[in-house]
Every structure is written in structure tokens, then in C-alpha cells.
Motif scaffolding. Sequence first.
Motif, short mmCIF file in Angstrom:
data_model
loop_
_atom_site.label_atom_id
_atom_site.label_comp_id
_atom_site.label_asym_id
_atom_site.label_seq_id
_atom_site.Cartn_x
_atom_site.Cartn_y
_atom_site.Cartn_z
N VAL A 69 0.85 -1.20 0.00
CA VAL A 69 0.00 0.00 0.00
C VAL A 69 0.88 1.25 0.00
CG1 VAL A 69 -1.71 1.31 1.30
CG2 VAL A 69 -1.89 -1.16 1.15
N SER A 70 0.63 2.14 -0.96
CA SER A 70 1.37 3.41 -1.02
C SER A 70 0.58 4.47 -0.29
CB SER A 70 1.52 3.86 -2.47
OG SER A 70 2.09 2.86 -3.26
N LYS A 71 1.30 5.44 0.27
CA LYS A 71 0.63 6.57 0.90
C LYS A 71 0.32 7.61 -0.18
CE LYS A 71 0.75 5.09 5.12
NZ LYS A 71 0.59 5.45 6.51
N VAL A 72 -0.94 7.94 -0.32
CA VAL A 72 -1.38 8.96 -1.26
C VAL A 72 -2.21 9.97 -0.48
CG1 VAL A 72 -2.76 9.41 -3.33
CG2 VAL A 72 -1.40 7.31 -3.18
N GLU A 106 6.98 6.04 -5.14
CA GLU A 106 6.52 4.66 -4.89
C GLU A 106 6.58 3.83 -6.18
OE1 GLU A 106 5.73 3.22 -2.06
OE2 GLU A 106 5.13 4.78 -0.65
#
Lengths: 295, 234
Positions: B124-127, B183
Motif C-alpha cells: 500500500v502506497s501513501k497517497v 513509490e
Amino acid sequence: MKNVRVIARLDIKGPNLVKGIHLEGLRVLGKPEHFAQYYYENGADELFYMDIVASLYGRNSLLDIIERTSKEVFIPIIVGGGLRTIEDINAVLRAGADKVSLNTAAIKNPDFIRQAANRFGSSTIIVSIEAIKEKEGQYFVYTDNGREYTGKEVFQWAREVCELGAGEIMITSVDREGTGTGYDLELTKKVAESVPIPVIACGGAGRLEHIENVVIEGKADALTVASMIHYDFIKHHTIEADYSAEGNVEFLKKKMIFSKIETVSLETIKSHLMNSGINCRFKHHGEINKPLNIC
Amino acid sequence: MSEKRDQYVAIIDYKMGNLFSVKQACEQVGIKAIVTEKKEEILNASGLILPGVGGFGDAMQHLRDLDLIEVIRDEIAAGKPLLGICLGLQLLMSESEEFGSHEGLGLIEGKVKKFKLENSEGRVSKVPQVGWNQIASVRTKQELHWNQTPLQHIKEDDYLYFVHSYFVEPTLSDVVLSQSTYEGVSFCSSVLKDNIFAVQFHPEKSASVGLQIYKNWFTQFCQEPTNKEMSRVF
């Protein structure tokens, strides 16, 4: 790997920078703008002004501080403390802040987060969560520097504020704040894994390894430092003014250093992060530390 | 209107984002800037800055409500320099996929896309991306590519401050001036097309590196080299 942000946190009371333990027991350290300028030149990634008294009386001096700082410091400025209405947020943004941190007002009326995010954009809205660990190991949300119990469970509240449109979450361990014993890694990690938005770890940094740990084990996207770098500023600067009329200054006079807290510059913190394999905005040869040098 | 007016750049105020920071940065490097939504002030400006934080759809709606879309398009077509920042870069594209689909200003052919929450490794990427990132030239010879552009003097290991969930994908790759990676996703972080220069990052929040970009843009695009008054001021 993305770059971790190191945020210089400056607690403001009236016109002064102060530092407390467990968010209480204040000491006057000096004028916030002087510290802000020093941290900017030392490579701080953002500044965080926290108005810890947040009375109407103190609000004008806070706006003055923001305005003076934003004319000299060209990195993001976060402002928090006592922001209760859309108008309050508008006032600090107009003074030169880039983001605001909401706490009590968001707890009292969660829809305030949604309204603020709609009006100013999610990226402008940080929700600050003050957590205390209960005996059973559960974390609960408090306000007013850990004095007011809200009944909200931390990780549930984190997910809720994210859904309401918060752009980032700042998580503070009230137990660790100002103690220099390290961030609460379990708390930070659980919050970071609960939400898809960036999480800023706050409260407890006393040694370089704490900063490295909160990124590696705590999964923090950013972190704030206060005491460690404030004591470094004091070590390198002569305190000229007399603050005795404004609060407890014994600490200042003696240049007393907390034994638990390592005094380091932001440059040292970043160099340590890089050496630990953590990416951050850092340049060798001290390039980042130079004041403005425009061709 | 007096013929001998002060030269200034107009920061277009369409109720989105922190215009104050942009003005502060301009002043710091000696650019006279006004924050305005008035057509006349936009027409008389020597350059335009389109800043912006927030949603694409809302931004286009505000520009429409203020009746500014045509004047911006006309001024750009007439050769007036434009600096787009963050959302101000995205608005230049033909369309955005934010909450369905929205039409943009269409000054640069291309799309606005969202960072995926899951990256290529399934993590999971932080957006949004919030923070400092580096920019890289799309050519092998960075010095030659950025020379005589607003990225002159900027080095590939310099850091700039980004806050965004969306990024632009121009149809023609030759307008891409720099790219960055978040990312594992490589995205366009600045464009240059004739009199249009636009960046995904916030130069006004990127310390001396960002201020250098304001200075470069103004000197290269907005300043009249023959104007004696100007050369005395700067």
C-alpha cells in the motif's frame, strides 16, 4: 524508498517559544522566529508552530509570528492549537501558514474536518491525535494536553478522520511527550498501518536512535523533533533578552541540558538517517545549510 | 490606462490554494506580484501565475464562475508567459480522471491521472505524496536540456516539495522537462511548451532551489531586456 520528513516543532505561548514535559511545566526558550530561521538554514523539511495556550489573547502574537516567519522561511509551515472555525483556519493561512493541525474542534464536531478539507483542500488539513495508553493496552484519544478523555479509540478515530478528508495524521503519545524516552513505536506503527495517508510521529524524541526507530519500526512517514534541536540552538546562541517577566527562565540561565536528551543539529539527524539507510532531503558539503544563494 | 505602468506578474486568484506563499516567494526574488481575479489586471500583467491546491473539478468550476477561462486561453495564445504550479499544471491538460472525468484548459494535450494506492509490489502506497523529492532530466545530458530553461542551475540531486495525489501525462513527450518517481511510479514533474512552464512541485516551499526557479522564470520569460526602467530595478 520515499524521503522521510523531519519537522521542527516549536511550541508557542504568547510571543515565546516554550518547551514542556508531558505538555505541562513550561519553560521559556526564546523568540520562535530566531529558532525557525536557524532550523530552516539547517535543513528542516517543515516547521510546526503549536500554539499551546491558544487563548484569544495570544492569537494576535501567533499571527505576527507566522507572518514574520513566512517572509524569511520558504518551506511548509504547519500551525496548530485552538483552531475552532473555518475563519480561524483562514486567518492563519492568510498570515502565511500552509497547513493547519486540528484536534479538539475535530473531536467535538468531526464534520469540521470535512468542511475544512472541502474549503481548503485535504492537503491543507492535518488532524492531530493525542493518545494515552490505558492499563489494558488500548489507546484512547485525549484532548487539552492529555487532560480530557474523549472515549474515542485511537485507530478507529484515525480511520474516521481519513474518511472525512484529512490529508495527514499527526500522532502524539502524551506519555512520551517531552520525556526524551523515544516515540511510542507500537502506537505509531498501528496508526500508520490503519490509514492510507501520511502519518507524522510526534512526542518523545530524545536520541538519534529514536528517530531511526520510529521510521523503521514505527513506519512513520514524517516525524517531529523539538527538545533535541532546541537545546542545540541554545548551545550555539547567546540568550540576550531577559524573559524573567514571562515565565520560568531558570532553565535558560543555566543552559541546563536534560541528561536524557541528546543535543543534535538537524543536519546531524539527517546524516544519521542517511547512514541508517533511510532516505531524506540531505546534501553533503553543507549545501542545504547555506542561507539563500540565488544566482 | 497609463502607458507607463509598473511591470508585474498576476497571480490568478480563483479561490483555490495558498496564493500568499506564492506572492512571498516572488517578492523574495524581486518580482512584483499582485493577487487578482480581475480581467484587466490579468491583461496588463507581463506574466501569469496559475497556482492551486484542491480538486480539479472545483477549480475548473471556479475559473468558469469568474469567467477567466477565455481570458487565460487568449493571453496564452497571444504569447504571454504562464507559470503553472501543482493543480495549476494539471488544469493545463485536456482532461482529468478525478471523480469521473473533467475537461481542463486544454493548453497542453494530455491527461491527469491518480497515483494508485497499491504499488507494483502489491504494497500500500501513501497517497497523497507529501514531501521532498528529486527531479531528473528526461534526456541524458541534463545540463544541455535544462540550460536556458527555468530549471537552469538546478541539479538532479536537488530536492523540491510536492503535495499531490494526481500527476500529468502529456501526450507528446517533448514537452516533458523533468520527471520524478514516487513509490515506483515515474511521473512528469514539469513541462515546458513555448510560453508555458508548469511544475508539479511547489517552488515557493522548496527553499532556495525553488526561489531560483521563480527567478529564472521571471528573468527568462517576463523581463523586457530593452526596458531601461526594469534593468535599473533588477
